[in-house]
Scaffold this active site. Sequence first.
Site, PDB file in Angstrom:
ATOM      1  N   GLN A 130       0.833  -1.203   0.000  1.00 53.20           N
ATOM      2  CA  GLN A 130       0.000   0.000   0.000  1.00 53.20           C
ATOM      3  C   GLN A 130       0.870   1.257   0.000  1.00 53.20           C
ATOM      4  OE1 GLN A 130      -2.755  -1.336   3.343  1.00 53.20           O
ATOM      5  NE2 GLN A 130      -4.230  -0.937   1.742  1.00 53.20           N
ATOM      6  N   HIS A 131       1.819   1.222  -0.889  1.00 51.61           N
ATOM      7  CA  HIS A 131       2.680   2.381  -1.064  1.00 51.61           C
ATOM      8  C   HIS A 131       3.312   2.354  -2.447  1.00 51.61           C
ATOM      9  CE1 HIS A 131       5.959  -0.426  -0.420  1.00 51.61           C
ATOM     10  NE2 HIS A 131       5.584  -0.664   0.829  1.00 51.61           N
ATOM     11  N   ALA A 132       3.865   3.503  -2.824  1.00 48.32           N
ATOM     12  CA  ALA A 132       4.719   3.583  -4.010  1.00 48.32           C
ATOM     13  C   ALA A 132       6.067   4.099  -3.531  1.00 48.32           C
ATOM     14  CB  ALA A 132       4.110   4.526  -5.042  1.00 48.32           C
TER      15      ALA A 132
END
Length: 138
Positions: A52-54
């Site tokens: 749940q990240h970039a």
Amino acid sequence: MVRDNYAKIIGFNQLGDERGHLVVLEGSVDIPFEIARVFYIYGSDTDVIRGQHANKKSEFVLINVNGKSKVKIDYGDSKEVINLNEPHMGVYIPSMVWKDMYDFSSDSVLLVLSNMKYDSEEYIRDYQEYLKLLKGEE
Ligand code: TYD
């Protein structure tokens, strides 16, 4: 951002013999970058969503060395889901893509290689901010 860099499945050579299997991962040979960091994720329940990240700079190769999981890769304007279920296959994930890892089997060990040491500043954990940054790169 005009993207020319997408996730890629990588199949690794299995150097097996009657004693079992062996997979070798050399930086810039089997993995498309020099490896600066290794971590692994295990013991996640099936209903857990990780990632749940970039990342602004980090690139990754994900390998389920045991068990199974899925990774959803979101490019901002398109998405794909990749099943990780073989210890001799990996997925290369470039920077500036949003990713979720989920559907972990109870025996899942997800090995992650990266081109960068950990730097919390280069993690984007807000999806709207990710979209804004992508637009800024257009
Ligand atoms: P997190 O990024 O939430 O894991 P994931 O996104 O892969 O599910 O990381 C969990 C914790 O571990 C968080 O406190 C940051 C820390 N961490 C490090 O210190 N170094 C690392 O290389 C990683 C991946 C995480």
